[in-house]
Write a protein that holds these residues in place. Structure first.
Motif, PDB file in Angstrom:
ATOM      1  N   TYR A  39       0.846  -1.205   0.000  1.00 25.52           N
ATOM      2  CA  TYR A  39       0.000   0.000   0.000  1.00 25.52           C
ATOM      3  C   TYR A  39       0.876   1.248   0.000  1.00 25.52           C
ATOM      4  N   TYR A  72     -10.360  13.430  -0.412  1.00 24.37           N
ATOM      5  CA  TYR A  72      -9.943  13.050  -1.760  1.00 24.37           C
ATOM      6  C   TYR A  72      -9.961  14.269  -2.680  1.00 24.37           C
ATOM      7  N   GLU A 108      -2.193   3.006  11.640  1.00 23.15           N
ATOM      8  CA  GLU A 108      -2.614   1.999  10.660  1.00 23.15           C
ATOM      9  C   GLU A 108      -1.390   1.265  10.108  1.00 23.15           C
ATOM     10  N   SER A 120      -8.767   1.231   0.682  1.00 25.74           N
ATOM     11  CA  SER A 120      -8.460   0.184   1.666  1.00 25.74           C
ATOM     12  C   SER A 120      -9.677  -0.611   2.107  1.00 25.74           C
TER      13      SER A 120
END
Ligand code: NIG
Ligand code: FE
Length: 417
Positions: free
Chosen positions: A107, A157, A258, A334
């Motif tokens: 990722y 975003y 995370e 995700s």
């Protein structure tokens, strides 16, 4: 089924789940998380969009002519899920990166190459507000059918003033059109745009000096979020951003721990965050730091599932006496899914939470994590009548057990279905 009738009487409920009689709870924590109060063989009445009354069938009132009666023999009734962490306003999808990860890229590697969040931001910048609204509206209806009745939605975003405002205005439109309870979170600090790669302070100043004032001016956000993690925002940057948000009255709900033990939990707690979310990378230090705080640790197990990360240490946190919440994290990178019953399955199967604990985490504790615990998150007199009726089943464990099935049959939001 659809009705404009404002009085409903639901009868012969096999189990009315998560009832609160007279003592509303702030949240449930530690060993209490395994206790899920319910009434077997119950009735529930709804009036003017609110929960009016409930009890055992032997005390069920006889309905007057104005009341619509729904007999739900063999079925269970729950308060709707409170999904306190999502990013459902986005453009397009990212299945190309999904395949890249199958082939071995991580990722973080995808993000460093300008993919990931920046990929979604490019798509969103080129998408109209109307199209974004249409897609997000569809996602909202989708999650409602999974039993979600309240949802937090983040920006993040956009990454430019114009596009962050565009997302937050879409969230405002969703809120105006939907009867679901919606909270908006400003996540301008989701990633550093490529053009600021060598000028991080420039982007942070843009957030603080231009985005925040305008967002506050238009009243577009309830909360402020920062992705405090390895490769994204540092602890110092997060602290600066959260303090700037607080000046406009925005409480913090942050992405923390995370990808790495990032210091995110500590900076969140120090800034009195409402919640710190993700927590896949946790040590005992973070758990200790959360003790005695007002911050809800929120776990997003479908991110661990989709990205093959460790799962948050739910058992350790509960054993330490903490409350925990569960949310979907519905987003294109995700977790391209907002199916809350599946989140409960993951919580039970992968994090060894009992079904009772998982239901508490996805209802009353989720409600705390978006400050709606006085109106949602349980079956209590005077709370909003946001409930769902299941298909016939014997016990609550059937929901996380049947991980691929749709067992939510009817969703009622403010008394309407
Ligand atoms: O919560 N971690 C940060 N944000 C999202 C994912 C963002 C993306 O990949 O688009 C999350 O997992
Ligand atoms: Fe997220």
């Amino acid at each position: 089924m659809s009705t404009t009738n404002d009085q409903l009487l639901i009868t012969n409920i096999r189990e009315l789940v998560q009832v609160e009689e007279n003592n509303p709870r702030k949240w449930v924590a530690g060993t209490a998380m395994a206790i899920l109060p319910s009434i077997k063989n119950a009735w529930l009445s709804i009036k003017d969009g609110l929960i009016h009354d409930f009890g055992e069938m032997k005390d069920c009132p006889s309905p007057t002519d104005q009341v619509q009666v729904i007999d739900v023999t063999d079925k269970l009734v729950f308060p709707t899920w409170v999904d306190s962490h999502t990013h459902i306003v986005y453009a397009g999808s990212r299945e190309g990166e999904f395949v890249d990860r199958i082939k071995g890229l991580s990722y973080e590697e995808i993000a460093q190459k300008g993919g990931g969040i920046l990929n979604s931001a490019r798509r969103l910048q080129n998408t109209s507000e109307e199209k974004l609204f249409e897609d997000a509206w569809e996602r909202l209806q989708e999650v409602k059918n999974f039993g979600t009745g309240a949802i937090e939605i983040k920006s993040g975003y956009g990454l430019t003033l114009e596009s962050e405002l565009k997302i937050l205005r879409v969230i405002r439109q969703l809120r105006q059109k939907s009867k679901m309870t919606i909270k908006a979170t400003f996540l301008g600090a989701h990633a550093i745009p490529l053009e600021y790669k060598h000028n991080r302070a420039g982007y942070i100043n843009l957030i603080i000096d231009e985005m925040l004032p305008q967002i506050a001016d238009e009243g577009l956000a309830d909360y402020m979020d920062v992705f405090c993690d390895k490769g994204f925002f540092t602890v110092e940057e997060t602290d600066q951003l959260l303090k700037a948000g607080a000046k406009y009255g925005l409480k913090a709900k942050i992405h923390a721990n995370e990808l790495a033990v990032s210091g995110g939990v500590q900076v969140g707690v120090a800034n009195n965050a409402l919640s710190v979310d993700h927590l896949e990378a946790m040590t005992d230090v973070e758990i200790d730091c959360l003790k005695g705080s007002n911050t809800m640790p929120t776990m997003l197990p479908s991110t661990s599932f989709f990205l093959n990360l460790d799962y948050a240490p739910a058992r350790k946190m509960i054993a330490a006496g903490l409350p925990v919440a569960l949310a979907s994290d519905y987003n294109p990178g995700s977790t391209p899914s907002g199916r809350m019953p599946f989140i409960l399955s993951l919580a039970c199967i992968k994090m060894r939470m009992l079904p009772q604990e998982a239901i508490n985490a996805a209802t009353i504790n989720g409600a705390y994590a978006m400050e709606v615990q006085e109106e949602l998150g349980s079956i209590a007199r005077g709370k909003k009548a946001n409930i769902f009726i299941t298909k016939p089943m014997d016990s609550i464990a059937r929901i996380p057990y049947s991980f691929g099935s749709d067992l939510v049959e009817t969703v009622i939001i403010e008394g309407q279905h």
